[in-house]
Design an enzyme around this catalytic site. Structure first.
Site, PDB file in Angstrom:
ATOM      1  N   ARG A 100       0.871  -1.184   0.000  1.00 57.94           N
ATOM      2  CA  ARG A 100       0.000   0.000   0.000  1.00 57.94           C
ATOM      3  C   ARG A 100       0.900   1.224   0.000  1.00 57.94           C
ATOM      4  O   ARG A 100       1.710   1.405   0.907  1.00 57.94           O
ATOM      5  CB  ARG A 100      -0.907   0.002   1.232  1.00 57.94           C
ATOM      6  CG  ARG A 100      -1.600   1.337   1.440  1.00 57.94           C
ATOM      7  CD  ARG A 100      -2.639   1.332   2.541  1.00 57.94           C
ATOM      8  NE  ARG A 100      -3.823   0.584   2.138  1.00 57.94           N
ATOM      9  CZ  ARG A 100      -5.027   0.722   2.708  1.00 57.94           C
ATOM     10  NH1 ARG A 100      -5.196   1.594   3.694  1.00 57.94           N
ATOM     11  NH2 ARG A 100      -6.043  -0.001   2.301  1.00 57.94           N
ATOM     12  N   HIS A 127      -7.773   0.485  -6.004  1.00 56.98           N
ATOM     13  CA  HIS A 127      -7.931  -0.321  -4.783  1.00 56.98           C
ATOM     14  C   HIS A 127      -8.615  -1.630  -5.188  1.00 56.98           C
ATOM     15  O   HIS A 127      -9.764  -1.898  -4.849  1.00 56.98           O
ATOM     16  CB  HIS A 127      -8.769   0.455  -3.763  1.00 56.98           C
ATOM     17  CG  HIS A 127      -8.673  -0.073  -2.364  1.00 56.98           C
ATOM     18  ND1 HIS A 127      -7.854  -1.134  -2.006  1.00 56.98           N
ATOM     19  CD2 HIS A 127      -9.298   0.310  -1.211  1.00 56.98           C
ATOM     20  CE1 HIS A 127      -7.996  -1.369  -0.716  1.00 56.98           C
ATOM     21  NE2 HIS A 127      -8.861  -0.519  -0.215  1.00 56.98           N
ATOM     22  N   GLN A 130     -10.472  -4.059  -2.816  1.00 58.67           N
ATOM     23  CA  GLN A 130     -11.788  -3.573  -2.407  1.00 58.67           C
ATOM     24  C   GLN A 130     -12.839  -3.928  -3.457  1.00 58.67           C
ATOM     25  O   GLN A 130     -13.928  -4.423  -3.136  1.00 58.67           O
ATOM     26  CB  GLN A 130     -11.734  -2.053  -2.199  1.00 58.67           C
ATOM     27  CG  GLN A 130     -13.005  -1.476  -1.613  1.00 58.67           C
ATOM     28  CD  GLN A 130     -13.231  -1.909  -0.187  1.00 58.67           C
ATOM     29  OE1 GLN A 130     -12.364  -1.776   0.657  1.00 58.67           O
ATOM     30  NE2 GLN A 130     -14.414  -2.449   0.102  1.00 58.67           N
ATOM     31  N   ASP A 205     -17.727   6.780  -0.936  1.00 57.17           N
ATOM     32  CA  ASP A 205     -16.430   6.705  -0.254  1.00 57.17           C
ATOM     33  C   ASP A 205     -16.134   8.096   0.308  1.00 57.17           C
ATOM     34  O   ASP A 205     -16.820   9.080  -0.017  1.00 57.17           O
ATOM     35  CB  ASP A 205     -15.345   6.242  -1.249  1.00 57.17           C
ATOM     36  CG  ASP A 205     -13.979   6.036  -0.597  1.00 57.17           C
ATOM     37  OD1 ASP A 205     -13.908   5.929   0.655  1.00 57.17           O
ATOM     38  OD2 ASP A 205     -12.967   6.004  -1.325  1.00 57.17           O
ATOM     39  N   CYS A 245     -16.699   1.532   1.496  1.00 54.23           N
ATOM     40  CA  CYS A 245     -15.515   0.707   1.739  1.00 54.23           C
ATOM     41  C   CYS A 245     -14.949   0.894   3.139  1.00 54.23           C
ATOM     42  O   CYS A 245     -14.195   0.052   3.612  1.00 54.23           O
ATOM     43  CB  CYS A 245     -14.448   1.017   0.700  1.00 54.23           C
ATOM     44  SG  CYS A 245     -13.920   2.743   0.722  1.00 54.23           S
ATOM     45  N   ARG A 273     -13.651  -8.649   2.738  1.00 54.04           N
ATOM     46  CA  ARG A 273     -12.255  -8.436   2.349  1.00 54.04           C
ATOM     47  C   ARG A 273     -11.443  -9.694   2.681  1.00 54.04           C
ATOM     48  O   ARG A 273     -10.620 -10.151   1.893  1.00 54.04           O
ATOM     49  CB  ARG A 273     -11.662  -7.227   3.099  1.00 54.04           C
ATOM     50  CG  ARG A 273     -12.291  -5.882   2.770  1.00 54.04           C
ATOM     51  CD  ARG A 273     -11.930  -5.409   1.380  1.00 54.04           C
ATOM     52  NE  ARG A 273     -10.492  -5.360   1.173  1.00 54.04           N
ATOM     53  CZ  ARG A 273      -9.699  -4.347   1.530  1.00 54.04           C
ATOM     54  NH1 ARG A 273     -10.207  -3.279   2.102  1.00 54.04           N
ATOM     55  NH2 ARG A 273      -8.404  -4.384   1.268  1.00 54.04           N
TER      56      ARG A 273
HETATM   57  N1   CP Z   1     -11.328  -0.164   2.969  1.00 54.27           N
HETATM   58  C1   CP Z   1     -10.025  -0.181   3.326  1.00 54.27           C
HETATM   59  O1   CP Z   1      -9.120  -0.447   2.532  1.00 54.27           O
HETATM   60  O2   CP Z   1      -9.810   0.098   4.639  1.00 54.27           O
HETATM   61  P1   CP Z   1      -8.392   0.312   5.342  1.00 54.27           P
HETATM   62  O3   CP Z   1      -7.830   1.616   4.832  1.00 54.27           O
HETATM   63  O4   CP Z   1      -8.705   0.342   6.808  1.00 54.27           O
HETATM   64  O5   CP Z   1      -7.478  -0.823   4.968  1.00 54.27           O
HETATM   65  N1  NVA Z   2     -10.349   6.523  -1.104  1.00 48.69           N
HETATM   66  C1  NVA Z   2      -9.839   6.180   0.197  1.00 48.69           C
HETATM   67  C2  NVA Z   2     -10.030   4.723   0.442  1.00 48.69           C
HETATM   68  C3  NVA Z   2      -9.588   4.239   1.787  1.00 48.69           C
HETATM   69  C4  NVA Z   2      -9.781   2.768   1.976  1.00 48.69           C
HETATM   70  C5  NVA Z   2      -8.386   6.581   0.309  1.00 48.69           C
HETATM   71  O1  NVA Z   2      -7.644   6.395  -0.661  1.00 48.69           O
HETATM   72  O2  NVA Z   2      -7.995   7.113   1.337  1.00 48.69           O
END
Ligand code: CP
Ligand code: NVA
Length: 287
Positions: A100, A127, A130, A205, A245, A273
């Site tokens: 990530r 993502h 997700q 989101d 999400c 997930r």
């Molecule tokens: N939805 C999601 O990816 O959550 P986190 O940022 O907590 O991993």
């Molecule tokens: N769009 C958000 C998703 C978090 C899971 C971000 O990138 O912060």
């Protein structure tokens, strides 16, 4: 055969359907697979995470493998070691790498140099884990993905893009309503009320994603008409799910009544997930 999972486009439609069905099998019999016996997975988090970290670490464990979780600042990446060298070294020790980070190019670079599968755990642009879990949630709830319509209302961000990718592969019609200033390039945008018409699920989101903090005030102003509340949800199908999400900001992009209401799928999405990623790990690493 899929080697990396960076955007979700690496899967064929058939493979995606297979992963979804397998995820639901694993959900029904959680400790039934030892596909990762003797295998290790490095999970690199350069950004915070609750769901992704816990679901992957738990999932690897449940499959009989070992997860090496590396948080921001723990790798020599933080001191300038390149993604290339990191990929070359980790590939000699573990059987898959999850990462990530901010720029999508970093994940692409790691994948280019890794000799083990690389999984995108979220970038600015995508993502895919997700999207995979969310298609699993829709399949679980409606019994099929055929003919489903998903409306995404809000920021044209990584999650929106991954829903479009996963939806296109899964055969789910995804309509997006975003302010023109925050829309995804090349994606036709419609008004929220139009997007949700006939929708089996209405998804939103956060308005301020990781990395967007300095632009928060402008985003909140632009996105104010895009809140997912009861009034909007009522315009979708009577059995429509509300999806998010997470993490959520109740009262901002989603009302508390919808997030904690009986049509909310957010908590099931979070759980799925785990199951969906276990099925993905089996596909990537299972013998
Ligand atoms: N939805 C999601 O990816 O959550 P986190 O940022 O907590 O991993
Ligand atoms: N769009 C958000 C998703 C978090 C899971 C971000 O990138 O912060």
């Amino acid at each position: 055969m899929i080697t990396h999972f960076l955007t979700g486009e690496e899967l064929t439609a058939e493979e995606l359907r297979g992963v979804i069905e397998r995820a639901l099998e694993l959900k029904a019999d959680r400790l039934s697979s030892r596909a990762l016996e003797g295998k290790s997975v490095a999970l690199v988090f350069e950004k915070p995470s609750t769901r992704t970290r816990v679901s992957f670490e738990t999932g690897v464990h449940e499959l009989g493998g070992h997860a090496v979780v590396l948080r921001e600042g723990e790798l020599q990446l933080a001191r300038g070691e390149s993604p290339r060298d990191t990929a070359l070294v980790l590939s000699r020790m573990v059987h898959a790498i999850g990462i990530r980070t901010g720029p999508h190019e970093v994940v692409v670079e790691v994948a280019e140099h890794a000799s083990v599968p690389v999984i995108n755990l979220l970038t600015r642009d995508h993502h895919p884990c997700q999207g995979l879990a969310d298609m699993t949630t829709l399949r679980e709830r409606f019994g099929t993905l055929d003919g489903l319509k998903l409306a995404y209302v809000g920021d044209g961000n990584n999650v929106a893009r991954s829903l479009l990718v996963a939806g296109a592969l899964a055969g789910v019609d995804v309509a997006v309503a975003s302010p023109p200033e925050l829309s995804l390039p090349g994606v036709p945008v419609v008004e929220p009320t139009e997007a949700v018409r006939g929708a089996h699920a209405v998804y939103t989101d956060v308005w301020v994603s990781m990395g967007d903090e300095e632009d928060a005030a402008r985003r909140r102003a632009l996105l104010a008409p895009y809140r997912l509340d009861d009034e909007l949800l009522q315009r979708a199908r009577p059995d429509a799910l509300a999806m998010h999400c997470l993490p959520a900001h109740p009262g901002e992009e989603i009302s508390a009544a919808v997030l904690y209401g009986e049509r909310s799928a957010a908590w099931v999405q979070a759980e799925n997930r785990l199951h969906a990623q276990k099925a993905l790990l089996e596909l990537l690493l299972g013998s």
